[in-house]
Design a protein around this motif. Structure first.
Motif, PDB file in Angstrom:
ATOM      1  N   LYS A   1       0.830  -1.215   0.000  1.00  0.00           N
ATOM      2  CA  LYS A   1       0.000   0.000   0.000  1.00  0.00           C
ATOM      3  C   LYS A   1       0.860   1.259   0.000  1.00  0.00           C
ATOM      4  N   GLN A   2       2.059   1.180   0.554  1.00  0.00           N
ATOM      5  CA  GLN A   2       2.923   2.362   0.646  1.00  0.00           C
ATOM      6  C   GLN A   2       3.362   2.861  -0.722  1.00  0.00           C
ATOM      7  N   TYR A   3       3.315   1.987  -1.727  1.00  0.00           N
ATOM      8  CA  TYR A   3       3.780   2.382  -3.057  1.00  0.00           C
ATOM      9  C   TYR A   3       2.626   2.649  -4.023  1.00  0.00           C
ATOM     10  N   THR A   4       1.404   2.730  -3.477  1.00  0.00           N
ATOM     11  CA  THR A   4       0.282   3.171  -4.310  1.00  0.00           C
ATOM     12  C   THR A   4       0.221   4.694  -4.289  1.00  0.00           C
ATOM     13  N   TYR A   5      -0.459   5.277  -5.276  1.00  0.00           N
ATOM     14  CA  TYR A   5      -0.574   6.737  -5.349  1.00  0.00           C
ATOM     15  C   TYR A   5      -1.660   7.225  -4.388  1.00  0.00           C
ATOM     16  N   VAL A   6      -1.428   8.394  -3.818  1.00  0.00           N
ATOM     17  CA  VAL A   6      -2.347   8.944  -2.823  1.00  0.00           C
ATOM     18  C   VAL A   6      -3.749   9.089  -3.407  1.00  0.00           C
ATOM     19  N   ASN A   7      -3.840   9.496  -4.670  1.00  0.00           N
ATOM     20  CA  ASN A   7      -5.159   9.713  -5.280  1.00  0.00           C
ATOM     21  C   ASN A   7      -5.984   8.436  -5.388  1.00  0.00           C
ATOM     22  N   SER A   8      -5.313   7.280  -5.350  1.00  0.00           N
ATOM     23  CA  SER A   8      -6.044   6.020  -5.489  1.00  0.00           C
ATOM     24  C   SER A   8      -6.516   5.470  -4.143  1.00  0.00           C
ATOM     25  N   LEU A   9      -6.173   6.142  -3.039  1.00  0.00           N
ATOM     26  CA  LEU A   9      -6.605   5.691  -1.713  1.00  0.00           C
ATOM     27  C   LEU A   9      -8.095   5.946  -1.517  1.00  0.00           C
ATOM     28  N   SER A  10      -8.723   5.133  -0.660  1.00  0.00           N
ATOM     29  CA  SER A  10     -10.120   5.386  -0.293  1.00  0.00           C
ATOM     30  C   SER A  10     -10.187   6.618   0.605  1.00  0.00           C
ATOM     31  N   GLY A  11     -11.401   7.126   0.829  1.00  0.00           N
ATOM     32  CA  GLY A  11     -11.567   8.306   1.681  1.00  0.00           C
ATOM     33  C   GLY A  11     -11.029   8.069   3.081  1.00  0.00           C
TER      34      GLY A  11
ATOM     35  N   GLU B   1      -8.698   5.864   3.958  1.00  0.00           N
ATOM     36  CA  GLU B   1      -7.237   5.734   3.908  1.00  0.00           C
ATOM     37  C   GLU B   1      -6.567   7.097   3.804  1.00  0.00           C
ATOM     38  N   LYS B   2      -7.187   8.012   3.088  1.00  0.00           N
ATOM     39  CA  LYS B   2      -6.635   9.373   3.011  1.00  0.00           C
ATOM     40  C   LYS B   2      -6.682  10.053   4.381  1.00  0.00           C
ATOM     41  N   LYS B   3      -7.774   9.834   5.118  1.00  0.00           N
ATOM     42  CA  LYS B   3      -7.866  10.386   6.470  1.00  0.00           C
ATOM     43  C   LYS B   3      -6.769   9.801   7.364  1.00  0.00           C
ATOM     44  N   ARG B   4      -6.525   8.506   7.213  1.00  0.00           N
ATOM     45  CA  ARG B   4      -5.490   7.851   8.006  1.00  0.00           C
ATOM     46  C   ARG B   4      -4.118   8.426   7.673  1.00  0.00           C
ATOM     47  N   LEU B   5      -3.873   8.672   6.387  1.00  0.00           N
ATOM     48  CA  LEU B   5      -2.592   9.250   5.971  1.00  0.00           C
ATOM     49  C   LEU B   5      -2.458  10.684   6.480  1.00  0.00           C
ATOM     50  N   GLN B   6      -3.558  11.433   6.470  1.00  0.00           N
ATOM     51  CA  GLN B   6      -3.533  12.797   6.999  1.00  0.00           C
ATOM     52  C   GLN B   6      -3.177  12.793   8.482  1.00  0.00           C
ATOM     53  N   LEU B   7      -3.797  11.890   9.222  1.00  0.00           N
ATOM     54  CA  LEU B   7      -3.516  11.784  10.649  1.00  0.00           C
ATOM     55  C   LEU B   7      -2.052  11.414  10.890  1.00  0.00           C
ATOM     56  N   LEU B   8      -1.579  10.443  10.146  1.00  0.00           N
ATOM     57  CA  LEU B   8      -0.194  10.003  10.273  1.00  0.00           C
ATOM     58  C   LEU B   8       0.773  11.147   9.988  1.00  0.00           C
ATOM     59  N   SER B   9       0.473  11.943   8.948  1.00  0.00           N
ATOM     60  CA  SER B   9       1.382  13.032   8.572  1.00  0.00           C
ATOM     61  C   SER B   9       1.424  14.123   9.641  1.00  0.00           C
TER      62      SER B   9
END
Length: 641
Positions: free
Chosen positions: A431-441, A443-451
């Protein structure tokens, strides 16, 4: 009645399987919560049940008399039509006349309302119209002539929810209602109303939610999608957690056993037996099954992370006499508070009272009208906002995190790489090598939190962090925050999340009033209900005590709060024992009130643990029950006195 049967359903996207060979049944009256990590197929399964998608294989049977209704995270509307036209979209005489009546009422067209009044009578539409009004009112859906295209995200969700509830209340006797995160963008009062509504309506329900209190209130069974399988648990969320832990322990023991068997079989395979007997061929085939079992991995979302954050100085944040308004809407009126190290504050209040504005003022992203916000020199803010990820160009997940930092420092002197930190928050290496735009809603929230967390802030501001996060991610976040040594300010409608993490609340009561309540959300709701009961009861007591005039019911008819006397019977006089009891009650009740006030004050003391707060809250509940019992007895005896 049997609603749905599924046998051997399988669904994949490309080489990524979501679920494989799952089977289940749904009967009338079932209330099921479906939980899983974001991106593993919850929403896909719901769309398969509505016919919007098809499985790769397997059989699906839905009873011909059953209608499947789906409330989606991203509701679809006719953008050029009004709210009213979208809600009453079905061409049916009853719905048509209700739509016309609501439009006339909003336009204050008395003549049209008078004409429609008779039609409503003829079609027996009044009962359903009352239900419609209740739904629209409770979900704060007004301005029915506004175009849907002009609505905010939260307004769209509430309109979609109103539309769904009105549809199932009218159209179909046998309906399977499926709801994908219905509590997002609802305030707590709306969530509690929705809980009661779904329980009263006795609907058949399949629910996806991250709100654990809501889940417990409306569901009786939990389904979990995990590692391509479907697991079924009966009971509440706590029972699910206990049984899942037992299942994982059993599976881990099975994997350990398979590993031992695998080592033996691997040694046998390496000898490459020349004989191709049926027995040896069978043993070779079974070897690959053993290998697959031995190489299974059970991921555990329970994480402990010691953070090496920026040092917090003696001064954190001081807010002095802060005022803020937008026209006639007052947000803050003389707000005062000095934050201390490690403080954990929850922020609650109805939508639109200014909670997000308050967060911006604290961070000095937005100016106050007057007053001062003094921020300590060592403060490093981490802001998880509702705006979501801001990405200039499409990049891979790992690249996005590495653009913030290569490593995450730990308190023990070590560090985690960006890839390790991503795995901690449930992003697999693939999953780390997929593009951000292809993440589900989600998963994007999870990435935002992580960042946000990856930047190592010492003052975290989380604005609705639980929206669109799955329960496994919430477990990671809660464990992270429970060990976090910095300050945390949380705006959330997730009552379980608030109860676990905050020490006190800023309650936005409207008109610029902010109450600093000592305790978590459940403590606050208990206090609120007790105050309402107390206020109502003492109003009755005072009215009763001062009776030169009698109490009246809603129609104006005189009533007594005591049972009616039998006609012709002589009025009973108080005995010596009853007089003595009355005197004791007048001493005991003030003593209980005093104890209750003292306990409430203790709840405001700094440094109390979650367990201590719960003990104090429980005792307050006991005192409240005693007071209620004694007040009713006091009323009875006062009649005799």
């Amino acid at each position: 009645m049997h609603y749905v049967s599924a046998e051997g359903l399988t669904k994949s996207y490309g080489v990524n399987p979501l679920f494989r060979n799952i089977s289940f049944h749904i009967n009338e009256g079932d209330k099921i919560a479906l939980i899983a990590r974001n991106g593993v197929g919850k929403s896909t399964l719901l769309r398969i049940l509505t016919g919007q998608e098809t499985p790769d294989s397997g059989k699906l049977f839905i009873h011909k008399d059953v209608t499947v209704a789906l409330f989606e995270q991203d509701p679809k509307f006719d953008e050029n039509r009004t709210v009213l036209e979208n809600i009453f979209h079905v061409n049916h005489p009853v719905l048509n006349v209700i739509r016309e009546y609501e439009a006339a009422a909003e336009a204050e067209d008395g003549e049209a309302m008078a004409e429609l009044f008779g039609k409503m009578d003829d079609l027996n539409a009044w009962e359903f119209e009352v239900k419609v009004k209740q739904i629209l009112s409770k979900l704060n859906v007004h301005h029915l002539q506004q175009k849907v295209s002009d609505l905010s995200g939260g307004q769209r969700k509430r309109v979609a929810l109103a539309k769904t509830l009105i549809d199932i209340g009218f159209e179909h006797k046998h309906t399977l209602l499926m709801m994908d995160e219905p509590t997002n963008h609802l305030d707590v009062e709306m969530i509690e109303w929705l809980e009661n509504y779904l329980n009263q309506e006795n609907v058949t329900l399949l629910l996806v939610t991250h709100d654990r209190y809501f889940l417990d209130a409306v569901s009786e069974e939990i389904w979990e999608l995990e590692r391509e399988n479907l697991y079924v648990y009966t009971g509440d969320y706590e029972t699910y957690m206990e049984r899942k832990a037992a299942r994982i322990e059993s599976e881990q023991a099975s994997i350990d056993k398979a590993k031992n068997e695998y080592r033996k079989e691997l040694e046998w395979m390496r000898k490459q037996p020349k004989a191709r007997t049926t027995k040896s061929k069978s043993r070779q085939d079974s070897f690959y099954d053993v290998e697959a079992r031995a190489k299974q991995k059970i991921e555990d979302a329970q994480v402990q992370l010691q953070v090496k954050m920026s040092r917090l100085g003696g001064k954190v944040i001081e807010a002095k006499k802060v005022y803020k308004s937008y026209g006639d809407l007052a947000i803050l009126k003389g707000f005062d508070h000095t934050f201390s190290k490690g403080e954990r504050v929850g922020v609650i209040g109805k939508n639109g009272v200014g909670k997000s504005t308050f967060l911006n003022i604290l961070q000095q992203l937005e100016p106050a009208d007057s007053g001062k916000i003094n921020v300590g020199d060592t403060i490093v803010f981490g802001n998880f906002s509702q705006q979501g990820l801001v990405i200039k160009e499409n990049v891979r997940v790992i690249e996005y995190v590495k653009n913030i930092a290569e490593n995450f420092p730990l308190a023990n002197g070590g560090s985690l790489s960006a890839a390790q930190f991503l795995e901690l928050f449930l992003f697999t290496p693939d999953k780390q090598y997929t593009y951000v735009n292809s993440l589900s809603g989600g998963e994007k929230k999870r990435l935002q939190l992580l960042s946000v967390l990856f930047q190592n802030p010492n003052f975290l501001i989380l604005d609705e962090p639980t929206n669109d996060l799955d329960l496994p991610t919430l477990a990671v976040l809660e464990n992270f925050l429970s060990e976090y040594k910095g300050c945390v300010l949380i705006v959330s409608h997730d009552r379980y999340f608030m109860d676990r993490l905050v020490d006190h609340l800023f309650v936005f009561e409207g008109d610029g009033v902010v109450r600093d309540f000592p305790g978590n959300y459940s403590n606050y709701r208990i206090w609120l209900k007790e105050n309402d009961k107390k206020e109502n009861k003492w109003q009755v007591l005072e009215a009763h005590k001062s009776q030169g005039k009698s109490l009246e019911d809603a129609s104006g008819k005189p009533v007594s709060i005591m049972p009616e006397a039998v006609p012709g019977a002589a009025k009973k006089k108080a005995s010596f024992k009853e007089k003595r009891e009355f005197e004791l009650l007048e001493k005991e009740m003030p003593a209980l009130e005093t104890e209750k006030e003292q306990l409430t004050a203790q709840m405001g003391a700094a440094g109390l643990s979650f367990e201590q707060l719960n003990q104090l809250s429980a005792r307050i509940g006991e005192i409240t029950a005693l007071l209620e019992e004694k007040e009713l007895r006091w009323l009875e005896l006062s009649e005799l006195m």
